[in-house]
Design an enzyme around this catalytic site. Structure first.
Site, PDB file in Angstrom:
ATOM      1  N   GLY A   1       0.825  -1.202   0.000  1.00  0.00           N
ATOM      2  CA  GLY A   1       0.000   0.000   0.000  1.00  0.00           C
ATOM      3  C   GLY A   1       0.857   1.249   0.000  1.00  0.00           C
ATOM      4  O   GLY A   1       2.063   1.192   0.270  1.00  0.00           O
TER       5      GLY A   1
ATOM      6  N   GLU B   1       4.084 -11.090  -6.131  1.00  0.00           N
ATOM      7  CA  GLU B   1       2.962 -11.280  -7.049  1.00  0.00           C
ATOM      8  C   GLU B   1       3.243 -10.807  -8.464  1.00  0.00           C
ATOM      9  O   GLU B   1       2.524 -11.180  -9.399  1.00  0.00           O
ATOM     10  CB  GLU B   1       1.712 -10.574  -6.512  1.00  0.00           C
ATOM     11  CG  GLU B   1       1.785  -9.055  -6.440  1.00  0.00           C
ATOM     12  CD  GLU B   1       2.348  -8.509  -5.133  1.00  0.00           C
ATOM     13  OE1 GLU B   1       1.949  -7.408  -4.731  1.00  0.00           O
ATOM     14  OE2 GLU B   1       3.194  -9.200  -4.518  1.00  0.00           O
TER      15      GLU B   1
ATOM     16  N   SER C   1     -22.887  -9.187 -25.837  1.00  0.00           N
ATOM     17  CA  SER C   1     -22.088  -8.323 -26.707  1.00  0.00           C
ATOM     18  C   SER C   1     -21.280  -9.110 -27.716  1.00  0.00           C
ATOM     19  O   SER C   1     -20.809  -8.557 -28.710  1.00  0.00           O
ATOM     20  CB  SER C   1     -21.131  -7.486 -25.854  1.00  0.00           C
ATOM     21  OG  SER C   1     -20.120  -8.311 -25.283  1.00  0.00           O
ATOM     22  N   GLY C   2     -21.080 -10.401 -27.445  1.00  0.00           N
ATOM     23  CA  GLY C   2     -20.215 -11.212 -28.295  1.00  0.00           C
ATOM     24  C   GLY C   2     -18.798 -11.284 -27.780  1.00  0.00           C
ATOM     25  O   GLY C   2     -17.976 -12.028 -28.315  1.00  0.00           O
ATOM     26  N   GLY C   3     -18.496 -10.520 -26.719  1.00  0.00           N
ATOM     27  CA  GLY C   3     -17.189 -10.603 -26.091  1.00  0.00           C
ATOM     28  C   GLY C   3     -17.070 -11.829 -25.207  1.00  0.00           C
ATOM     29  O   GLY C   3     -18.032 -12.585 -25.015  1.00  0.00           O
ATOM     30  N   VAL C   4     -15.903 -12.025 -24.637  1.00  0.00           N
ATOM     31  CA  VAL C   4     -15.636 -13.223 -23.845  1.00  0.00           C
ATOM     32  C   VAL C   4     -16.577 -13.315 -22.647  1.00  0.00           C
ATOM     33  O   VAL C   4     -17.204 -14.354 -22.401  1.00  0.00           O
ATOM     34  CB  VAL C   4     -14.165 -13.240 -23.368  1.00  0.00           C
ATOM     35  CG1 VAL C   4     -13.899 -14.452 -22.487  1.00  0.00           C
ATOM     36  CG2 VAL C   4     -13.212 -13.238 -24.555  1.00  0.00           C
ATOM     37  N   ASP C   5     -16.705 -12.227 -21.885  1.00  0.00           N
ATOM     38  CA  ASP C   5     -17.428 -12.290 -20.618  1.00  0.00           C
ATOM     39  C   ASP C   5     -18.902 -12.600 -20.802  1.00  0.00           C
ATOM     40  O   ASP C   5     -19.442 -13.531 -20.194  1.00  0.00           O
ATOM     41  CB  ASP C   5     -17.264 -10.977 -19.854  1.00  0.00           C
ATOM     42  CG  ASP C   5     -15.814 -10.593 -19.655  1.00  0.00           C
ATOM     43  OD1 ASP C   5     -14.949 -11.498 -19.706  1.00  0.00           O
ATOM     44  OD2 ASP C   5     -15.533  -9.397 -19.463  1.00  0.00           O
ATOM     45  N   SER C   6     -19.582 -11.813 -21.641  1.00  0.00           N
ATOM     46  CA  SER C   6     -21.017 -12.033 -21.819  1.00  0.00           C
ATOM     47  C   SER C   6     -21.280 -13.364 -22.520  1.00  0.00           C
ATOM     48  O   SER C   6     -22.295 -14.024 -22.251  1.00  0.00           O
ATOM     49  CB  SER C   6     -21.659 -10.881 -22.591  1.00  0.00           C
ATOM     50  OG  SER C   6     -21.186 -10.817 -23.924  1.00  0.00           O
ATOM     51  N   SER C   7     -20.379 -13.794 -23.397  1.00  0.00           N
ATOM     52  CA  SER C   7     -20.561 -15.070 -24.092  1.00  0.00           C
ATOM     53  C   SER C   7     -20.488 -16.237 -23.126  1.00  0.00           C
ATOM     54  O   SER C   7     -21.324 -17.153 -23.161  1.00  0.00           O
ATOM     55  CB  SER C   7     -19.508 -15.227 -25.189  1.00  0.00           C
ATOM     56  OG  SER C   7     -19.634 -14.222 -26.171  1.00  0.00           O
TER      57      SER C   7
ATOM     58  N   LYS D   1     -10.311 -12.745 -15.462  1.00  0.00           N
ATOM     59  CA  LYS D   1     -10.454 -12.931 -16.904  1.00  0.00           C
ATOM     60  C   LYS D   1      -9.887 -14.265 -17.373  1.00  0.00           C
ATOM     61  O   LYS D   1     -10.500 -14.962 -18.191  1.00  0.00           O
ATOM     62  CB  LYS D   1      -9.758 -11.784 -17.651  1.00  0.00           C
ATOM     63  CG  LYS D   1     -10.054 -11.720 -19.138  1.00  0.00           C
ATOM     64  CD  LYS D   1     -11.404 -11.077 -19.372  1.00  0.00           C
ATOM     65  CE  LYS D   1     -11.637 -10.770 -20.830  1.00  0.00           C
ATOM     66  NZ  LYS D   1     -12.839  -9.935 -21.017  1.00  0.00           N
TER      67      LYS D   1
ATOM     68  N   CYS E   1       5.310  -6.197   1.595  1.00  0.00           N
ATOM     69  CA  CYS E   1       5.692  -4.787   1.542  1.00  0.00           C
ATOM     70  C   CYS E   1       5.066  -4.025   2.716  1.00  0.00           C
ATOM     71  O   CYS E   1       5.448  -4.238   3.853  1.00  0.00           O
ATOM     72  CB  CYS E   1       5.327  -4.190   0.186  1.00  0.00           C
ATOM     73  SG  CYS E   1       6.165  -2.625  -0.177  1.00  0.00           S
ATOM     74  N   TYR E   2       4.084  -3.156   2.457  1.00  0.00           N
ATOM     75  CA  TYR E   2       3.439  -2.465   3.579  1.00  0.00           C
ATOM     76  C   TYR E   2       2.842  -3.472   4.557  1.00  0.00           C
ATOM     77  O   TYR E   2       2.849  -3.243   5.775  1.00  0.00           O
ATOM     78  CB  TYR E   2       2.330  -1.534   3.070  1.00  0.00           C
ATOM     79  CG  TYR E   2       1.668  -0.756   4.185  1.00  0.00           C
ATOM     80  CD1 TYR E   2       2.166   0.477   4.585  1.00  0.00           C
ATOM     81  CD2 TYR E   2       0.557  -1.274   4.850  1.00  0.00           C
ATOM     82  CE1 TYR E   2       1.570   1.168   5.637  1.00  0.00           C
ATOM     83  CE2 TYR E   2      -0.042  -0.585   5.894  1.00  0.00           C
ATOM     84  CZ  TYR E   2       0.470   0.639   6.284  1.00  0.00           C
ATOM     85  OH  TYR E   2      -0.114   1.329   7.327  1.00  0.00           O
TER      86      TYR E   2
ATOM     87  N   HIS F   1       7.657  -7.603  -3.739  1.00  0.00           N
ATOM     88  CA  HIS F   1       6.346  -8.008  -4.252  1.00  0.00           C
ATOM     89  C   HIS F   1       6.471  -9.335  -4.997  1.00  0.00           C
ATOM     90  O   HIS F   1       6.874  -9.354  -6.170  1.00  0.00           O
ATOM     91  CB  HIS F   1       5.785  -6.935  -5.176  1.00  0.00           C
ATOM     92  CG  HIS F   1       5.319  -5.710  -4.453  1.00  0.00           C
ATOM     93  ND1 HIS F   1       4.022  -5.543  -4.029  1.00  0.00           N
ATOM     94  CD2 HIS F   1       5.989  -4.607  -4.055  1.00  0.00           C
ATOM     95  CE1 HIS F   1       3.898  -4.377  -3.413  1.00  0.00           C
ATOM     96  NE2 HIS F   1       5.085  -3.791  -3.407  1.00  0.00           N
TER      97      HIS F   1
END
Length: 523
Positions: free
Chosen positions: A62, A181, A233-239, A379, A89-90, A179
């Site tokens: 942070g 990550e 929408s045809g995108g990954v998420d909504s599909s 994602k 870290c923090y 870090h």
């Protein structure tokens, strides 16, 4: 964030102190098969932590300084619950300060690549580091621990940090000043995996095959016999959301595809083929391009474009929903980063880089409840789930595409002419990328139409036409990105095709800006 996805799984709790890369901690843990959630540090009262029953807790980095009187602190339950704790870290600094150590402002700050000397054995290091080794890490700190709390020992140092890695083996408390990550710490993912699997003894049973079965049951329990509409929408998420919902509730689902006229070439037709023909999903296709382009006339500000498109989408969606007789639920492809980014460690909206169109609920007049089957996922997990569900790779592996579509890749006013020009440029660019076998090596590639004109010469005549910019980046998470290093032969070939095949463009540039300082999209 509900606890529904956590049910039956070992889980890690990540308390966020405001780091820009906290989400990467969660990504790395989930990649290791361990479910985790991110909560703001001050939204985690002792009772809530106990109810969540984590097998371990991670304290993120942070921007604050522990040396300041009002700086953030971890809840008491973190250190009294008997579970392992990892401070990053923090997080390491506040853990030390709260447990009786000392933190001071350092005269030798570390930012970027650094090296730690591994001075002793530690369970975090298994299959990654050996005592006596020197390992690359990524640092970003001005303060440092100057005295350890009782019970801790040093297992790693750096040139500017005498307590770069610390361990209290009895209480299973660990701290790292770097870090782990980020990709710039090469073995960092293994350190986090060791914390989750070896120290916290999580089983590693978080998979998309398991999520699929559990999500189907949760959807059925939530929806019952109700009707659901999904904005596709045809995108990954909504599909992925649509196919998952269809698997759960069948013909109780109707997808509404609102074509705003700002899609890439051939995408509207592909949506029709995939969902109506391949998956036999009820689909309403509304061509509303005229409505959207009229609404965008004269608008140049990117946030104004987003709001106009969002408002028009709701209006048209409501019209189509009314035609099919209404619905009880609205399905959205909300992802976990959307949820996390909409809340800051101060409990309010985080600093807005760009607005998320699908977080924050529904207009009251819609009188529907939300169903968000992907709300717990990142994602990369959504892509894995899509493959599990049998979606074609052309959709699952598609580069990210913004909800407002080409509207925010046309800098300045959006017109039908500018959209058509950009569509042609984008098609050529992506064709050449695919032909070169580079599509999967690139995180995102697209073209931008600039609000400037330049002089050119074509044949024996002078031209005064538009300029386009090409953008391609590599990334693992979209939070940071590097320019893709095309060779000049490729760029020359693409530019030559564009200026010869697209009337209205006479100059092509290539954007070599990384993120940060730039963003991936231009608007």
């Amino acid at each position: 964030m509900t606890q529904s996805a956590a049910s039956g799984h070992d889980r890690i709790l990540i308390l966020d102190f405001g780091s820009q890369v906290t989400q990467l901690i969660a990504r790395r843990l989930r990649e290791g098969g361990v479910y985790c959630e991110i909560w703001p540090y001050n939204a985690a009262p002792d009772r809530r932590i106990q109810e969540f029953a984590p097998r371990g807790i991670v304290l993120s980095g942070g921007p604050a300084s522990v040396t300041e009187g009002e700086s953030p602190r971890a809840p008491d339950a973190v250190f009294s619950s008997g579970v392992p704790v990892l401070g990053v870290c923090y997080g390491q600094q506040t853990m030390c300060a709260q447990l009786g150590g000392q933190v001071d402002v350092s005269e030798h700050r570390e930012f970027g690549r650094a090296f730690v000397d591994v001075t002793g054995p530690c369970r975090l290091f298994e299959d990654a580091w050996e005592p006596g080794g020197r390992e690359q890490v990524w640092m970003s700190h001005g303060d440092r621990v100057t005295a350890l709390p009782p019970g801790f020992r040093t297992v790693g140092t750096s040139d500017a940090t005498p307590y770069a890695i610390i361990a209290d083996d009895e209480r299973r408390f660990y701290g790292v000043q770097f870090h782990p990550e980020v990709a710039h710490t090469p073995h960092g993912a293994q350190l986090l995996r060791n914390f989750a699997r070896k120290v916290c003894e999580c089983s590693g049973d978080w998979t998309m095959a398991g999520f699929r079965a559990e999500a189907v049951e949760r959807i059925r329990a939530q929806v019952g016999s109700g009707k659901v509409v999904c904005g596709l929408s045809g995108g990954v998420d909504s599909s992925v959301a649509a196919v998952l919902l269809h698997e759960a509730i069948g013909d109780q689902l109707t997808c509404i595809f609102v074509d705003h006229g700002l899609l890439r070439a051939g995408e509207a037709e592909e949506v029709d083929r995939t969902f109506r023909d391949r998956f036999n999903i009820r689909l309403v296709h509304r061509d509303a391009s005229d409505v959207f382009l009229r609404g965008l006339a004269g608008t140049t500000d990117p946030e104004a474009k987003r709001k106009t498109i969002g408002n028009l989408f709701v209006e048209i969606f409501e019209e189509e929903q009314a035609k099919i007789g209404g619905a009880d639920f609205l399905a959205q492809g909300t992802l976990y980063p959307d949820v996390v980014e909409s809340v800051s460690v101060s409990g309010g909206p985080s600093a807005t880089i760009k607005s998320h169109h699908n977080v924050g609920g529904l207009p009251e007049r819609m009188r529907m409840r939300l169903v968000e089957p992907l709300r717990e996922l990142f994602k990369d997990e959504v892509r894995a789930l899509g493959r599990e569900l049998g979606l074609p790779e052309a959709i699952v592996g598609r580069h990210p595409f913004p909800g407002p579509g080409l509207a925010i890749r046309i800098l300045g006013e959006v017109t039908r002419e500018s959209a058509d020009i950009l569509r042609k440029v984008d098609r050529i660019y992506l064709e050449e990328i695919r032909t070169a076998g580079l599509y999967d090596a690139i995180w995102q590639a697209f073209a931008v139409l600039l609000p400037v004109r330049s002089v050119g010469v074509m044949g024996d005549g002078r031209t005064y036409d538009q300029v386009c910019a090409l953008r391609a980046v590599t990334s693992t998470d979209g939070m940071t990105a590097d320019v893709y290093p095309f060779d000049m032969g490729f760029l020359t070939r693409v530019a030559n095709r564009i200026v010869n095949e697209v009337r209205g463009v006479n100059r092509v540039t290539y954007d070599i800006t990384s993120k940060p300082p730039g963003t991936i999209e231009w608007e």
